[in-house]
Design an enzyme around this catalytic site. Structure first.
Site, PDB file in Angstrom:
ATOM      1  N   LYS A  24     -30.966  -9.883 -13.216  1.00 30.18           N
ATOM      2  CA  LYS A  24     -31.331  -9.019 -12.385  1.00 30.18           C
ATOM      3  C   LYS A  24     -29.986  -8.909 -11.183  1.00 30.18           C
ATOM      4  O   LYS A  24     -29.765 -10.009 -10.456  1.00 30.18           O
ATOM      5  CB  LYS A  24     -32.538  -9.216 -11.500  1.00 30.18           C
ATOM      6  CG  LYS A  24     -32.776  -8.194 -10.363  1.00 30.18           C
ATOM      7  CD  LYS A  24     -34.256  -8.466 -10.123  1.00 30.18           C
ATOM      8  CE  LYS A  24     -34.755  -7.176  -9.210  1.00 30.18           C
ATOM      9  NZ  LYS A  24     -33.998  -6.884  -8.109  1.00 30.18           N
ATOM     10  N   CYS A  39     -10.033 -23.140  24.041  1.00 29.05           N
ATOM     11  CA  CYS A  39      -9.860 -23.030  22.713  1.00 29.05           C
ATOM     12  C   CYS A  39      -9.387 -24.370  22.071  1.00 29.05           C
ATOM     13  O   CYS A  39      -8.679 -25.124  22.387  1.00 29.05           O
ATOM     14  CB  CYS A  39      -8.856 -22.141  22.351  1.00 29.05           C
ATOM     15  SG  CYS A  39      -8.137 -21.866  20.566  1.00 29.05           S
ATOM     16  N   ASP A  81     -27.776  -8.061  -8.193  1.00 31.63           N
ATOM     17  CA  ASP A  81     -28.025  -7.884  -6.717  1.00 31.63           C
ATOM     18  C   ASP A  81     -27.077  -7.045  -6.038  1.00 31.63           C
ATOM     19  O   ASP A  81     -26.084  -7.368  -5.507  1.00 31.63           O
ATOM     20  CB  ASP A  81     -27.997  -9.248  -5.954  1.00 31.63           C
ATOM     21  CG  ASP A  81     -28.767  -9.233  -4.761  1.00 31.63           C
ATOM     22  OD1 ASP A  81     -29.442  -8.136  -4.477  1.00 31.63           O
ATOM     23  OD2 ASP A  81     -28.682 -10.139  -3.912  1.00 31.63           O
ATOM     24  N   CYS A 121      -1.930 -18.436  20.554  1.00 29.48           N
ATOM     25  CA  CYS A 121      -2.797 -19.354  19.693  1.00 29.48           C
ATOM     26  C   CYS A 121      -2.261 -19.298  18.389  1.00 29.48           C
ATOM     27  O   CYS A 121      -2.300 -18.498  17.638  1.00 29.48           O
ATOM     28  CB  CYS A 121      -4.253 -18.714  19.991  1.00 29.48           C
ATOM     29  SG  CYS A 121      -5.414 -19.753  19.030  1.00 29.48           S
ATOM     30  N   CYS A 175      -5.438 -24.120  20.740  1.00 33.18           N
ATOM     31  CA  CYS A 175      -4.482 -23.963  21.702  1.00 33.18           C
ATOM     32  C   CYS A 175      -4.783 -24.090  23.389  1.00 33.18           C
ATOM     33  O   CYS A 175      -3.757 -24.407  24.125  1.00 33.18           O
ATOM     34  CB  CYS A 175      -3.885 -22.301  21.610  1.00 33.18           C
ATOM     35  SG  CYS A 175      -4.906 -21.405  22.677  1.00 33.18           S
ATOM     36  N   ASP A 181       0.691  -1.373   0.201  1.00 32.61           N
ATOM     37  CA  ASP A 181      -0.026   0.027   0.041  1.00 32.61           C
ATOM     38  C   ASP A 181       0.865   1.177  -0.075  1.00 32.61           C
ATOM     39  O   ASP A 181       0.460   2.105  -0.693  1.00 32.61           O
ATOM     40  CB  ASP A 181      -1.049  -0.049   1.359  1.00 32.61           C
ATOM     41  CG  ASP A 181      -2.259  -1.262   0.818  1.00 32.61           C
ATOM     42  OD1 ASP A 181      -2.082  -1.862  -0.073  1.00 32.61           O
ATOM     43  OD2 ASP A 181      -2.933  -0.927   1.821  1.00 32.61           O
ATOM     44  N   SER A 221     -39.101   1.525  -9.383  1.00 30.96           N
ATOM     45  CA  SER A 221     -38.869  -0.152  -8.855  1.00 30.96           C
ATOM     46  C   SER A 221     -39.490  -1.127  -9.673  1.00 30.96           C
ATOM     47  O   SER A 221     -40.371  -0.241 -10.852  1.00 30.96           O
ATOM     48  CB  SER A 221     -38.930  -0.109  -7.410  1.00 30.96           C
ATOM     49  OG  SER A 221     -40.221   0.111  -7.258  1.00 30.96           O
ATOM     50  N   LEU A 222     -39.222  -2.130  -9.779  1.00 26.42           N
ATOM     51  CA  LEU A 222     -40.147  -2.948 -10.596  1.00 26.42           C
ATOM     52  C   LEU A 222     -41.022  -3.880  -9.881  1.00 26.42           C
ATOM     53  O   LEU A 222     -40.917  -4.260  -8.441  1.00 26.42           O
ATOM     54  CB  LEU A 222     -39.010  -4.041 -11.150  1.00 26.42           C
ATOM     55  CG  LEU A 222     -37.938  -3.439 -12.085  1.00 26.42           C
ATOM     56  CD1 LEU A 222     -36.868  -4.509 -12.390  1.00 26.42           C
ATOM     57  CD2 LEU A 222     -38.825  -2.793 -13.419  1.00 26.42           C
ATOM     58  N   CYS A 276     -11.131 -16.857  21.887  1.00 20.58           N
ATOM     59  CA  CYS A 276     -10.004 -17.419  22.703  1.00 20.58           C
ATOM     60  C   CYS A 276      -9.206 -16.293  23.038  1.00 20.58           C
ATOM     61  O   CYS A 276      -8.636 -15.460  22.084  1.00 20.58           O
ATOM     62  CB  CYS A 276      -9.131 -18.290  21.932  1.00 20.58           C
ATOM     63  SG  CYS A 276      -7.511 -18.841  22.170  1.00 20.58           S
ATOM     64  N   TYR A 298     -27.679  -0.435 -17.420  1.00 16.06           N
ATOM     65  CA  TYR A 298     -28.955  -1.209 -18.054  1.00 16.06           C
ATOM     66  C   TYR A 298     -30.041  -0.077 -18.557  1.00 16.06           C
ATOM     67  O   TYR A 298     -30.875  -0.797 -18.986  1.00 16.06           O
ATOM     68  CB  TYR A 298     -29.263  -2.227 -17.241  1.00 16.06           C
ATOM     69  CG  TYR A 298     -29.572  -1.822 -15.732  1.00 16.06           C
ATOM     70  CD1 TYR A 298     -30.658  -0.875 -15.296  1.00 16.06           C
ATOM     71  CD2 TYR A 298     -28.881  -2.568 -14.803  1.00 16.06           C
ATOM     72  CE1 TYR A 298     -30.715  -0.547 -13.963  1.00 16.06           C
ATOM     73  CE2 TYR A 298     -29.190  -2.092 -13.232  1.00 16.06           C
ATOM     74  CZ  TYR A 298     -30.274  -1.150 -13.098  1.00 16.06           C
ATOM     75  OH  TYR A 298     -30.478  -0.834 -11.699  1.00 16.06           O
ATOM     76  N   ARG A 309     -30.313   5.718  -5.237  1.00 10.93           N
ATOM     77  CA  ARG A 309     -31.784   5.952  -5.673  1.00 10.93           C
ATOM     78  C   ARG A 309     -32.475   6.626  -4.808  1.00 10.93           C
ATOM     79  O   ARG A 309     -33.429   7.366  -5.080  1.00 10.93           O
ATOM     80  CB  ARG A 309     -32.196   4.549  -5.774  1.00 10.93           C
ATOM     81  CG  ARG A 309     -33.596   4.440  -6.156  1.00 10.93           C
ATOM     82  CD  ARG A 309     -34.261   2.784  -6.727  1.00 10.93           C
ATOM     83  NE  ARG A 309     -35.561   2.856  -6.784  1.00 10.93           N
ATOM     84  CZ  ARG A 309     -36.640   2.850  -5.996  1.00 10.93           C
ATOM     85  NH1 ARG A 309     -36.291   2.689  -4.497  1.00 10.93           N
ATOM     86  NH2 ARG A 309     -37.620   2.862  -6.319  1.00 10.93           N
ATOM     87  N   LYS A 342     -38.297 -13.217  -9.886  1.00  5.04           N
ATOM     88  CA  LYS A 342     -37.189 -13.740  -8.576  1.00  5.04           C
ATOM     89  C   LYS A 342     -36.961 -15.144  -8.780  1.00  5.04           C
ATOM     90  O   LYS A 342     -37.879 -16.068  -9.085  1.00  5.04           O
ATOM     91  CB  LYS A 342     -37.758 -13.234  -7.481  1.00  5.04           C
ATOM     92  CG  LYS A 342     -37.698 -11.785  -7.113  1.00  5.04           C
ATOM     93  CD  LYS A 342     -36.485 -10.937  -6.947  1.00  5.04           C
ATOM     94  CE  LYS A 342     -36.484  -9.717  -6.654  1.00  5.04           C
ATOM     95  NZ  LYS A 342     -36.960  -9.586  -5.241  1.00  5.04           N
ATOM     96  N   GLU A 377     -26.148  -0.648 -12.001  1.00  6.91           N
ATOM     97  CA  GLU A 377     -26.005  -1.261 -10.680  1.00  6.91           C
ATOM     98  C   GLU A 377     -24.641  -1.485 -10.106  1.00  6.91           C
ATOM     99  O   GLU A 377     -23.886  -2.094 -10.910  1.00  6.91           O
ATOM    100  CB  GLU A 377     -26.669  -2.753 -10.689  1.00  6.91           C
ATOM    101  CG  GLU A 377     -27.153  -3.473  -9.421  1.00  6.91           C
ATOM    102  CD  GLU A 377     -28.402  -3.056  -9.008  1.00  6.91           C
ATOM    103  OE1 GLU A 377     -29.003  -2.155  -9.456  1.00  6.91           O
ATOM    104  OE2 GLU A 377     -28.801  -3.618  -8.047  1.00  6.91           O
ATOM    105  N   GLU A 410     -32.788  -9.539 -19.029  1.00  8.15           N
ATOM    106  CA  GLU A 410     -31.451  -9.370 -18.473  1.00  8.15           C
ATOM    107  C   GLU A 410     -31.322  -9.829 -16.840  1.00  8.15           C
ATOM    108  O   GLU A 410     -32.423 -10.386 -16.236  1.00  8.15           O
ATOM    109  CB  GLU A 410     -31.447  -7.931 -18.258  1.00  8.15           C
ATOM    110  CG  GLU A 410     -31.883  -7.058 -19.427  1.00  8.15           C
ATOM    111  CD  GLU A 410     -31.579  -5.251 -19.232  1.00  8.15           C
ATOM    112  OE1 GLU A 410     -31.268  -4.995 -18.013  1.00  8.15           O
ATOM    113  OE2 GLU A 410     -32.122  -4.885 -20.157  1.00  8.15           O
TER     114      GLU A 410
END
Ligand code: IVH
Length: 630
Positions: free
Chosen positions: A118, A415, A120, A438, A418, A35, A84-85, A433, A233, A139, A321, A181, A116
């Site tokens: 759908k 545990c 998620d 451990c 360990c 990083d 919405s649908l 634990c 879409y 939205r 769905k 989406e 298409e």
């Protein structure tokens, strides 16, 4: 070469380098540089662009990050509402949708559709002005969402500038809304959660929550590190261009460089859509991202307009769905996994069963509360489901199948890895634990122990820790101080110089401030601030290790949670062993600022405190006396 030309050359090579590393990080989940190294590349590019503002391009990687964190999100009104649908839950519902459309249009002719997947994920609205991405939002309630422009800019797949391409689709409208989406691929989601667990953050429940959470970050630099992706879409309002069909919208979007889902198909009639529905249900498990159904849309725009919308859904589209795939099977055993942060997770081992095309034999039961709530026992017949989610879950016990031979399950007190004590702290669902040595947690413990703010051992980063643990050179944090130059040099890719630097850094870290050492031990709920308070109160590690819960509770700012977890930590014999090993290795916290050395009125006198102290704690009183020579 002029200065300008040289700058341009460097800028271009930095951009392609950064794009390459973005791909390694986000798409392949296999970064080649750390990083800080990545940050240095970005910093260099950003400095060059600041000195040569004329060379900044809208698609430079710097334009995707670096906005200052927001205080809050600003409301954003959509040009046209985000609808919405309506849902269809069966093939019958899909046929009814087709029938309704034909009735409304007063036609018996077959309707052409576009079918298409759908997706998620999270719906977003994108505004492009003369081809440049200028604003984007969630939205919200459909009319007003939240402005998340900075966050959307971090999505590598989203074009910041539309490439007009060539041919018919060439002209780019003056202003347009594009709908899409935002989602996270399954593999990238797993990687994200792995990294979160590594750094002690709670994992996301599913890719959709991870995408939503990432888009709702006020600091876009955090969003930039999330593997977000997008499929577009639809369009909303478009000024200066008319589309004839949904298929044309999708082709044009793809032509302009927007990601468009490759599994979208044109359908001659509703039966083709139903075949597509079945086909996608079979294929969903094999897709790299989650879909929860298909969307069927009337292809022709003129027909869409004629049909219009009712309440908040268009009449020309429907979401079909998939059924959550469910099966019953038997729980043969419950295993306990110990995670990298010490959390014990019960896992059901089940008689293997096909659920929605995937062979399922294990399911996480999350924690003891979940097991108790669902009353899950070993030997139970249960209903399992994969609701499009990555991880199968036990929905419920089929009680009528109980024979009376089922065994109640309780998480162990020791545990399984360990043998250290397992505790459940107040307010937490997790059992943990608390063993510092451990093996399940060793990487995480060492990484934290060596980190800045803790022992600050320069050069002992995540990768090296992994390598050293892998090579079995360390079994607990104290082993760091027994690493020798010879052993380090035996590691792959370890140069003479790095080994020398590391041993020097380890040596330097042997005299930490007490608060840093306390923080480094990784006691649950003891962060840097609490470690400072504990160091200030107890002054030596020995005194802290023998403190009782009562001693701790007399300290202002120390609550019952910290008190409980601290005493439990120092009661665990394996932890005391590690602390003793640290001492033997020569790790000696710096003495806290000492009191006066000259003779005072109370030198060598003994003091006993009885009754209730009102002005200070017992420990503070002791400190006060000791600091004056008593
Ligand atoms: S079209 C007016 N197409 O489903 C139609 N939506 O309940 C607007 N979604 O909010 C949506 N995949 O988040 C459309 N291929 C797709 C979609 C899709 C997922 C989501 C979208 C929308 C919700 C509708």
């Amino acid at each position: 070469m002029t200065v300008h030309a040289a700058a341009l050359q460097r800028i271009e090579s930095l951009r392609s380098l950064i794009r390459y590393h973005n791909r390694r990080y986000y798409q392949l989940d296999d970064p080649e540089i750390s990083d800080p190294e990545y940050d240095r590349l970005m910093q260099e590019l950003s400095t060059l662009e600041q000195t040569h503002p004329g060379l900044v391009t809208p698609d430079s990687p710097t334009q995707r990050v670096g906005a200052a964190p927001l205080e809050k999100f600003i409301p954003f009104r959509h040009d046209t509402p985000m609808l919405s649908l309506a849902n269809a839950f069966s093939e019958e519902d899909i046929r009814e949708f087709d029938g309704r459309i034909k009735r409304l249009l007063g036609s018996t002719e077959e309707i052409r559709f576009v079918a298409e997947p759908k997706l998620d994920g999270v719906a977003v609205n994108l505004i492009y002005l003369r081809g440049v991405f200028t604003a984007g939002s969630t939205r919200g309630d459909g009319a007003v969402g939240e402005d998340i422009t900075q966050n959307l800019k971090t999505i590598q797949a989203l074009p910041l500038v539309i490439d007009p391409g060539s041919g018919i689709a060439a002209e780019v409208p003056d202003r347009m809304e594009i709908r899409g989406e935002v989602y996270i691929e399954r593999e990238a989601f797993k990687g994200l959660n792995r990294r979160r667990l590594d750094s002690g953050e709670p994992p996301f429940a599913n890719p959709r929550n991870a995408a939503a959470g990432s888009l709702r970050q006020l600091d876009s630099r955090i969003t930039a590190r999330r593997p977000l992706n997008i499929f577009c879409y639809a369009v909303g309002q478009v000024l200066g261009r008319r589309f004839q069909s949904q298929a044309e919208v999708l082709n044009t979007l793809a032509h302009w460089g927007f990601p468009v889902n490759p599994h979208i198909e044109k359908a001659e009639n509703i039966e083709t859509c139903i075949a597509y529905f079945r086909h996608m249900d079979d294929r969903r498990a094999a897709l790299p991202y989650e879909i929860d159904g298909i969307v069927v849309k009337v292809d022709e725009m003129a027909l869409q307009e004629e049909l219009g919308a009712v309440s908040r859904s268009p009449r020309w589209a429907i979401a079909c769905k998939f059924k959550a795939a469910q099966e019953t099977t038997v729980i043969e055993d419950i295993l306990v996994q110990v995670g990298r942060t010490g959390v014990l997770t019960p896992v059901a081992v089940m008689r293997p069963v096909q659920v929605g095309g995937v062979l399922v034999s294990r399911a996480t039961l999350h924690n003891q509360d979940e097991i108790d709530k669902k009353d899950i026992r070993i030997g139970d017949t249960v209903m399992v489901q994969r609701a499009g989610d990555v991880i199968p879950e036990v929905v419920k016990v089929i009680e009528s199948k109980r024979t009376g031979m089922e065994k109640i399950f309780i998480l162990p007190g020791a545990c399984p890895v360990c043998g250290s004590e397992v505790v459940r702290l107040a307010g937490e669902a997790a059992h943990r634990c608390i063993g510092l040595a451990c093996p399940a947690q060793i990487r995480e413990h060492i990484r934290h122990f060596a980190s800045r703010g803790a022992m600050d051992i320069e050069g002992l980063g995540e990768k090296l820790v992994a390598q050293i643990v892998e090579a079995a050179l360390i079994k607990d944090p104290a082993d760091i101080f027994y690493l020798t130059h010879d052993r380090l040099i035996g590691l792959e890719r370890m140069a003479e110089k790095s080994a020398a630097n590391l041993t020097a850094a380890i040596e330097r870290s042997k005299k930490p401030a007490l608060e840093k050492l306390i923080y480094a031990l990784g006691i649950r709920h003891v962060g840097e601030r609490t470690a400072r308070i504990l160091a200030g109160e107890f002054r030596t590690l020995e005194k802290l290790t023998t403190a009782t819960t009562e001693d701790l509770l007399t300290i202002r700012d120390i609550g019952p949670e910290v008190a409980a977890s601290t005493t439990k930590f120092f009661h665990e014999p394996t932890n005391l062993k590690v602390i003793e090993k640290l001492r033997l290795a020569g790790v000696k916290p710096l003495k806290m600022a000492d009191g006066p050395r000259t003779e005072t009125a109370i030198s060598s006198k003994s003091f006993v405190f009885t009754g209730t102290l009102t002005q200070m704690t017992r420990i503070q009183a002791r400190e006060l006396v000791e600091s004056r020579g008593g």
